[in-house]
Enzyme design. Structure first.
Site, short mmCIF file in Angstrom:
data_model
loop_
_atom_site.label_atom_id
_atom_site.label_comp_id
_atom_site.label_asym_id
_atom_site.label_seq_id
_atom_site.Cartn_x
_atom_site.Cartn_y
_atom_site.Cartn_z
CD GLN A 128 -30.21 -8.20 8.76
OE1 GLN A 128 -30.58 -8.89 8.07
NE2 GLN A 128 -31.64 -7.64 8.95
CD GLN B 244 -29.08 -6.47 4.99
OE1 GLN B 244 -29.25 -6.55 3.97
NE2 GLN B 244 -30.05 -6.01 6.20
CG ASP B 245 -26.37 -4.67 9.09
OD1 ASP B 245 -26.51 -3.86 8.15
OD2 ASP B 245 -26.79 -5.58 9.70
CG ASP C 101 -28.42 -0.03 6.56
OD1 ASP C 101 -29.02 0.92 6.13
OD2 ASP C 101 -29.96 -0.46 7.20
NE ARG D 3 -31.51 1.82 5.52
CZ ARG D 3 -32.03 1.45 5.69
NH1 ARG D 3 -33.79 1.04 4.89
NH2 ARG D 3 -32.17 -0.45 5.51
#
Length: 541
Positions: free
Chosen positions: A332, A354-355, A376, A446
Site C-alpha cells: 500500500q 497498490q492504492d 485496488d 472488488r
C-alpha cells in the site's frame, strides 16, 4: 431532548446484549406506529430500534429524531475524543485522534444545519433544500467514515479488539443511527420542499454561516503565489506555499491560488481541513510533478502514505502529476488521499501501484485525469465521479491480480459510491505486452465494504478485462447482497456482459438506473461543479 441524552450508548449496547427479544419487539412497534420504519435500512437495526423506542417513550416526535440522534452523537464523539487524547501514542493513534476531531466537527456542522432549518414543530423545515439535504447526509456519512478510518488503522497495525477499538466502534454505530434518523426526517419533508432550491452548495464550508447565498458566477481569486524550485517564485516548496495560504486564507467564497512551476518536487503535502478554496495549478502533467515514496512496508499506516493529502473544502487541482514511487513491492502506497468536499481534479496524473488514489470521503469530481495502478488502485468511501478519465492498470507483482476499484460504502444510507463515466480503461505499457496480459487477470473491482457501490457507464473497456468483470474480496466467498455493481452502455472489446459474474448484485443497468450515477444525481445537488470552470457532462449522453 434531555430524556434521550441520559441514555449513553454503552448502556444501550449492554441492554441490547441482554434483551434481544425486546429489540425485536421495538422494531415491530416502529413498523406499526411510524409511516415508514426508520431502521429498515440501518446497519444496526437492533440498536436503531432501541433508540427509537426510547425516543417514543419520551414522547419525541418523529420529525425530531434526527436532531436528537445528532446531539447524542456529538456527546459521544466528544467523550471518545477525550479518551483518545489520553490513550497514549500506540499504533494508529495519530490517525484516530485526527479522525475523532474530524468526526466531531462534521457532527457539529450537521447540528447547526438542522437547527437552522428547524420548523415550527421542531422537525426539519421544508426550507432545507435538496442541496442542503445532500450536505447533511454527506456530513453524517463523513463522521461515520472517519470512525471507520480509525478502526482500519488499528486493524492494519494488528491492534483491533482493545479498548480504543471498542469505543470507536461504538461511536461509529451511533453516528450511523444518526444518519438513519436524519434521513427519515429529510424524507418526510421532501414532498413539502419549496420549489426554488436556493441553498448554494458551492459556498458551503466549515466556517460559513448557514445563510442562503447566491451562486458564484466565476472564481474569485484573492491572492496568488508561485512555487519555483530555482528560487524564482515566492516559495521553493509546495508545502511552504500551503503553510502561507493557511495563515492567509481566502474569504468564504474566494480562492487562494498556488501556481507550481515546472519541476519535480520531492515532498509530502497536506492541505489542512480549514484551508478552503485552494487552487493548486501546475504547468501540465509532463512538467509539474509532486512525488514521494512512503509505504505501509516502511511502517506507515496506509492513510499516512499519501504524497498529497487534501482535506479543505472546494479544492481544485489542475495540470499536476502526483506520484508515489515506493514501487510495487512496497504494497500500500498512496499518491493522493482526498477527503475534501466539493473537490475537483482536472487534467491531473496519478501514478502508483497498490492504492494509488484514496478517494477517502465526501463529494469529488475527476475530469480528464489519468490513473495508473495495480491492486485496488482507486479505493475509498467518497461519492466520486470519474469522467473522461484514462484508467490504466499496470503489471503487478507475480501472482497478483489487478483490481481497479475497491469502493468502501458500509451502510445503505451513506452518501458514497464510484461512477466511472465516459472514460477509457486500457493497459499501461508494461501490461500491454501480450504475454503479460495473458498471465495477469484484471477486474473492474472488488467489494471492500458491505455496501460497496461502483458503476462503469458509457466507457471504453479494453479486451484485457477478465470476462467475469468483478471478483470477490477474498477471491472465494460471494459478496453480500447489499453491494451494487453496475454497467451501462459501455463499448470496446471488454464491454460484453455475457460472461460476467452471476451475482444478483451485478446489474446490467437500465437508463433510469444509470441516471442515478451521473454527476447531476450522485454529487451535484447544488450545481457546484459548474462553478469551477471545469468542463463536464452532468448527465448521460
Amino acid at each position: 431532548m434531555a430524556p434521550f441524552s441520559r441514555f449513553p450508548i454503552l448502556l444501550v449496547l449492554l441492554l441490547l446484549l441482554l434483551t434481544a427479544a425486546a429489540a425485536a419487539t421495538a422494531a415491530a412497534a416502529i413498523s406499526d406506529e411510524c409511516p415508514a420504519n426508520p431502521c429498515s435500512d440501518s446497519c444496526n437495526s437492533s440498536l436503531c430500534a432501541s433508540i427509537v423506542s426510547m425516543l417514543q417513550a419520551s414522547a419525541v416526535a418523529i420529525e425530531e429524531y434526527g436532531l436528537h440522534a445528532v446531539e447524542q452523537s456529538i456527546e459521544v464523539a466528544r467523550k471518545t475524543a477525550a479518551f483518545l487524547g489520553g490513550a497514549g501514542d500506540g499504533p494508529a493513534m495519530g490517525i484516530c485522534r485526527e479522525m475523532a476531531a474530524v468526526g466531531a466537527d462534521e457532527l457539529e456542522l450537521a447540528r447547526n444545519m438542522l437547527e437552522a432549518g428547524t420548523g415550527a414543530d421542531g422537525g426539519v423545515s421544508p426550507v432545507v433544500t435538496a442541496a442542503g439535504a445532500a450536505t447533511l447526509r454527506m456530513l453524517l456519512t463523513s463522521a461515520a467514515v472517519s470512525a471507520t478510518t480509525c478502526l482500519e488503522g488499528l486493524e492494519e497495525k494488528g491492534v483491533a479488539g482493545g479498548e480504543v477499538f471498542r469505543r470507536v466502534e461504538e461511536a461509529r454505530e451511533l453516528f450511523g443511527i444518526a444518519l438513519d434518523l436524519v434521513h427519515v426526517s429529510l424524507e418526510r419533508v421532501a414532498a413539502e420542499r419549496i420549489a426554488v432550491d436556493t441553498f448554494d452548495e458551492w459556498t458551503f464550508h466549515p466556517t460559513a454561516s448557514m445563510t442562503i447565498q447566491s451562486s458564484l458566477e466565476s472564481l474569485q481569486v484573492t491572492q496568488t503565489v508561485t512555487v519555483a524550485k530555482d528560487g524564482g517564485g515566492n516559495f521553493t516548496t509546495v508545502k511552504d506555499a500551503v503553510a502561507f495560504a493557511s495563515q492567509n486564507p481566502p474569504p468564504p467564497s474566494g480562492y487562494f491560488k498556488i501556481l507550481v512551476s515546472p519541476g519535480v518536487y520531492e515532498e509530502n503535502v497536506v492541505i489542512p481541513k480549514y484551508l478552503n478554496g485552494l487552487i493548486l495549478q501546475g504547468a501540465g502533467i509532463e512538467r509539474t510533478v509532486i512525488t514521494s515514496g512512503r509505504s505501509s512496508a516502511d511502517g506507515y499506516e496506509t492513510f499516512d502514505t499519501a504524497t498529497l493529502a487534501v482535506n479543505g473544502c472546494r479544492f481544485i487541482a489542475s495540470g499536476i502529476t502526483i506520484k508515489n514511487t515506493a514501487g510495487r513491492e512496497k504494497m500500500q502506497a498512496v499518491a493522493v488521499r482526498n477527503s475534501a468536499d466539493l473537490s475537483v481534479f482536472h487534467q491531473c496524473l496519478f501514478v502508483g501501484f497498490q492504492d494509488t488514489l484514496y478517494a477517502h470521503s465526501k463529494r469529488q469530481l475527476y475530469v480528464g485525469c489519468s490513473i495508473f495502478g495495480t491492486v485496488d488502485f482507486i479505493f475509498g468511501s467518497a461519492a466520486a465521479v470519474f469522467q473522461n478519465c484514462s484508467i490504466m492498470p499496470r503489471l503487478p507483482l507475480p501472482g497478483q491480480k489487478n483490481t481497479i476499484t475497491a469502493q468502501g460504502k458500509r451502510c445503505p444510507r451513506e452518501q458514497s459510491g464510484f461512477s466511472v463515466h465516459l472514460s477509457r480503461v486500457f493497459p499501461a505499457r508494461d501490461l500491454a505486452d501480450g504475454s503479460a496480459t495473458a498471465r495477469v487477470s484484471t477486474y473492474l473491482g472488488r467489494p471492500w465494504k458491505s455496501c460497496s457501490t461502483t458503476v462503469f457507464m458509457q466507457s471504453n473497456l479494453g479486451g484485457f478485462i477478465d470476462p467475469a468483470g468483478w471478483i470477490e474480496w477474498d477471491g472465494r466467498n460471494p459478496p453480500p447482497p447489499t453491494i451494487y455493481y453496475g454497467e451501462y452502455d459501455n463499448v470496446g472489446p471488454g464491454a460484453s456482459t455475457a460472461e460476467r459474474v452471476g451475482w444478483e448484485v451485478h446489474k446490467k443497468m437500465t437508463e433510469e438506473e444509470a441516471e442515478r450515477f451521473t454527476v447531476a444525481a450522485l454529487i451535484d445537488e447544488g450545481s457546484w461543479p459548474g462553478n469551477t470552470g471545469v468542463p463536464f457532462e452532468s448527465g448521460l449522453i
